[in-house]
Design a protein around this motif. Structure first.
Motif, PDB file in Angstrom:
ATOM      1  N   SER A  93     -10.141   1.917   9.102  1.00  0.00           N
ATOM      2  CA  SER A  93     -10.285   0.944  10.425  1.00  0.00           C
ATOM      3  C   SER A  93      -9.455  -0.419  10.298  1.00  0.00           C
ATOM      4  N   ILE A  94      -9.560  -1.039   9.172  1.00  0.00           N
ATOM      5  CA  ILE A  94      -8.704  -2.051   8.908  1.00  0.00           C
ATOM      6  C   ILE A  94      -7.240  -2.060   9.013  1.00  0.00           C
ATOM      7  N   ILE A  95      -6.875  -0.709   8.496  1.00  0.00           N
ATOM      8  CA  ILE A  95      -5.629  -0.321   8.485  1.00  0.00           C
ATOM      9  C   ILE A  95      -5.307  -0.049   9.952  1.00  0.00           C
ATOM     10  N   SER A  96      -5.810   0.519  10.759  1.00  0.00           N
ATOM     11  CA  SER A  96      -5.781   0.827  12.228  1.00  0.00           C
ATOM     12  C   SER A  96      -5.560  -0.340  12.961  1.00  0.00           C
ATOM     13  N   GLU A  97      -6.563  -1.637  12.690  1.00  0.00           N
ATOM     14  CA  GLU A  97      -6.454  -2.640  13.251  1.00  0.00           C
ATOM     15  C   GLU A  97      -4.965  -3.764  12.909  1.00  0.00           C
ATOM     16  N   ASN A  98      -4.461  -3.350  11.887  1.00  0.00           N
ATOM     17  CA  ASN A  98      -3.171  -3.966  11.652  1.00  0.00           C
ATOM     18  C   ASN A  98      -2.040  -2.854  11.438  1.00  0.00           C
ATOM     19  N   LYS A  99      -2.121  -1.973  12.429  1.00  0.00           N
ATOM     20  CA  LYS A  99      -1.155  -0.722  12.613  1.00  0.00           C
ATOM     21  C   LYS A  99       0.202  -1.274  12.443  1.00  0.00           C
ATOM     22  N   GLU A 100       0.730  -1.988  13.185  1.00  0.00           N
ATOM     23  CA  GLU A 100       2.083  -2.307  13.264  1.00  0.00           C
ATOM     24  C   GLU A 100       2.377  -2.866  11.928  1.00  0.00           C
ATOM     25  N   ILE A 101       1.648  -3.787  11.324  1.00  0.00           N
ATOM     26  CA  ILE A 101       1.865  -4.452   9.888  1.00  0.00           C
ATOM     27  C   ILE A 101       2.023  -3.614   8.948  1.00  0.00           C
ATOM     28  N   CYS A 102       0.999  -2.563   8.803  1.00  0.00           N
ATOM     29  CA  CYS A 102       1.136  -1.562   7.786  1.00  0.00           C
ATOM     30  C   CYS A 102       2.196  -0.548   7.917  1.00  0.00           C
ATOM     31  N   ILE A 103       2.454  -0.120   9.207  1.00  0.00           N
ATOM     32  CA  ILE A 103       3.779   0.754   9.318  1.00  0.00           C
ATOM     33  C   ILE A 103       4.810   0.015   8.783  1.00  0.00           C
ATOM     34  N   ALA A 104       4.998  -1.485   9.111  1.00  0.00           N
ATOM     35  CA  ALA A 104       6.416  -2.210   8.610  1.00  0.00           C
ATOM     36  C   ALA A 104       6.251  -2.161   7.163  1.00  0.00           C
ATOM     37  N   LEU A 105       5.010  -2.711   6.531  1.00  0.00           N
ATOM     38  CA  LEU A 105       5.118  -2.643   5.018  1.00  0.00           C
ATOM     39  C   LEU A 105       5.282  -1.698   4.279  1.00  0.00           C
ATOM     40  N   ILE A 106       4.797  -0.573   4.644  1.00  0.00           N
ATOM     41  CA  ILE A 106       5.008   0.702   4.055  1.00  0.00           C
ATOM     42  C   ILE A 106       6.293   1.646   4.512  1.00  0.00           C
ATOM     43  N   GLY A 107       6.835   1.104   5.536  1.00  0.00           N
ATOM     44  CA  GLY A 107       7.843   2.183   6.059  1.00  0.00           C
ATOM     45  C   GLY A 107       9.355   1.716   5.265  1.00  0.00           C
ATOM     46  N   LYS A 108      10.249   2.528   5.584  1.00  0.00           N
ATOM     47  CA  LYS A 108      11.360   2.760   4.865  1.00  0.00           C
ATOM     48  C   LYS A 108      11.984   1.205   4.789  1.00  0.00           C
ATOM     49  N   ASN A 109      11.621   0.092   5.624  1.00  0.00           N
ATOM     50  CA  ASN A 109      12.306  -1.116   5.508  1.00  0.00           C
ATOM     51  C   ASN A 109      11.225  -2.164   4.797  1.00  0.00           C
ATOM     52  N   GLY A 110      10.147  -1.664   4.427  1.00  0.00           N
ATOM     53  CA  GLY A 110       9.203  -2.744   4.062  1.00  0.00           C
ATOM     54  C   GLY A 110       9.165  -2.960   2.652  1.00  0.00           C
ATOM     55  N   ASP A 111       7.838  -3.409   2.107  1.00  0.00           N
ATOM     56  CA  ASP A 111       7.557  -3.695   0.721  1.00  0.00           C
ATOM     57  C   ASP A 111       7.221  -2.487  -0.060  1.00  0.00           C
ATOM     58  N   PRO A 112       8.113  -2.080  -0.908  1.00  0.00           N
ATOM     59  CA  PRO A 112       7.923  -0.969  -1.783  1.00  0.00           C
ATOM     60  C   PRO A 112       6.523  -1.201  -2.662  1.00  0.00           C
ATOM     61  N   ASP A 113       6.240  -2.326  -3.086  1.00  0.00           N
ATOM     62  CA  ASP A 113       5.206  -2.820  -3.979  1.00  0.00           C
ATOM     63  C   ASP A 113       3.770  -2.783  -3.378  1.00  0.00           C
ATOM     64  N   PHE A 114       3.870  -2.624  -1.846  1.00  0.00           N
ATOM     65  CA  PHE A 114       2.710  -3.195  -1.165  1.00  0.00           C
ATOM     66  C   PHE A 114       1.458  -1.968  -1.462  1.00  0.00           C
ATOM     67  N   MET A 115       1.774  -0.801  -1.552  1.00  0.00           N
ATOM     68  CA  MET A 115       0.822   0.479  -1.850  1.00  0.00           C
ATOM     69  C   MET A 115       0.585   0.364  -3.271  1.00  0.00           C
ATOM     70  N   ASP A 116       1.405  -0.170  -4.036  1.00  0.00           N
ATOM     71  CA  ASP A 116       0.834  -0.397  -5.803  1.00  0.00           C
ATOM     72  C   ASP A 116      -0.411  -1.377  -5.569  1.00  0.00           C
ATOM     73  N   ARG A 117      -0.031  -2.463  -4.853  1.00  0.00           N
ATOM     74  CA  ARG A 117      -1.153  -3.482  -4.949  1.00  0.00           C
ATOM     75  C   ARG A 117      -2.273  -2.747  -4.227  1.00  0.00           C
ATOM     76  N   ILE A 118      -2.443  -2.150  -3.387  1.00  0.00           N
ATOM     77  CA  ILE A 118      -3.575  -1.361  -2.668  1.00  0.00           C
ATOM     78  C   ILE A 118      -4.035  -0.480  -3.693  1.00  0.00           C
ATOM     79  N   ASN A 119      -3.263   0.162  -4.551  1.00  0.00           N
ATOM     80  CA  ASN A 119      -3.656   1.152  -5.409  1.00  0.00           C
ATOM     81  C   ASN A 119      -4.484   0.381  -6.586  1.00  0.00           C
ATOM     82  N   ASN A 120      -3.725  -0.608  -6.872  1.00  0.00           N
ATOM     83  CA  ASN A 120      -4.458  -1.434  -7.967  1.00  0.00           C
ATOM     84  C   ASN A 120      -5.969  -2.133  -7.641  1.00  0.00           C
ATOM     85  N   THR A 121      -6.020  -2.613  -6.397  1.00  0.00           N
ATOM     86  CA  THR A 121      -6.997  -2.942  -6.019  1.00  0.00           C
ATOM     87  C   THR A 121      -8.320  -1.836  -5.898  1.00  0.00           C
TER      88      THR A 121
END
Length: 189
Positions: A93-121
């Motif tokens: 639900s949180i991801i859905s509410e931040n859909k455009e941001i999440c798509i941008a952050l993990i997309g091909k042009n985004g921050d490759p470390d963002f999903m690592d931070r989610i994983n670590n959390t």
């Protein structure tokens, strides 16, 4: 109050602007000047809020991660509640509410470390919230390998769902994630 509204509007404009630009360019190639021009804002205004593009992106990521922390904090002992799909549902639900941001952050042009931070959390949450209490015979190294395996799958499913424009029902995805976690854990008993 007026000043706070103006700050919120400025922050929203900067976030929306960076998300727009990330649809076209790699994050590392976006400049403050380009962002300011894109949203018709003076560069000085940007610098009143952030030091550079990296600072803005870290701010965005912290906001998303803080929402994740709030969800996880609501479930202090997941091992006794058997409500994985509820936790995953709230995360989706949180991801859905931040859909455009999440798509941008993990997309091909985004921050490759963002999903690592989610994983670590998530990893820290599982280690500290008693999930492993149901498995007293598990050795530390077994847990590390198990979690590495499960988390890679969970993160990959989240990425696929996000990059697939979140077309699949989040409730079904949450139940799938629950099933993967619970069936995987059964092998440890």
């Amino acid at each position: 109050m007026k000043k706070q509204n103006k700050l919120n509007k400025t922050e929203k404009a900067l976030i929306n602007g960076i998300v727009d630009l990330m649809k076209e360019k790699k994050l590392s190639d976006i400049t403050v000047t380009e962002l300011a021009e894109h949203i018709d804002m003076h560069r000085c205004t940007f610098y009143l809020h952030f030091m550079d593009i990296k600072d803005l992106v870290e701010h965005i990521e912290r906001k998303v991660l803080n929402e994740l922390y709030k969800i996880l904090d609501k479930y202090p002992n997941l091992s006794t509640q058997n409500n994985f799909s509820q936790v995953f549902g709230e995360i989706l639900s949180i991801i859905s509410e931040n859909k455009e941001i999440c798509i941008a952050l993990i997309g091909k042009n985004g921050d490759p470390d963002f999903m690592d931070r989610i994983n670590n959390t998530l990893n820290e949450y599982i280690k500290t919230k008693g999930w492993l209490n149901n498995y007293p015979n598990i050795k530390e190294f077994e847990y590390e390998y198990y979690y590495t395996f499960i988390s890679a799958g969970l993160i990959s499913i989240l990425q696929k769902w996000i990059l697939n424009d979140m077309k699949d029902d989040p409730i079904l995805i949450a139940k799938l994630l629950e099933k993967i976690c619970l069936k995987g854990l059964e092998s440890l008993k």
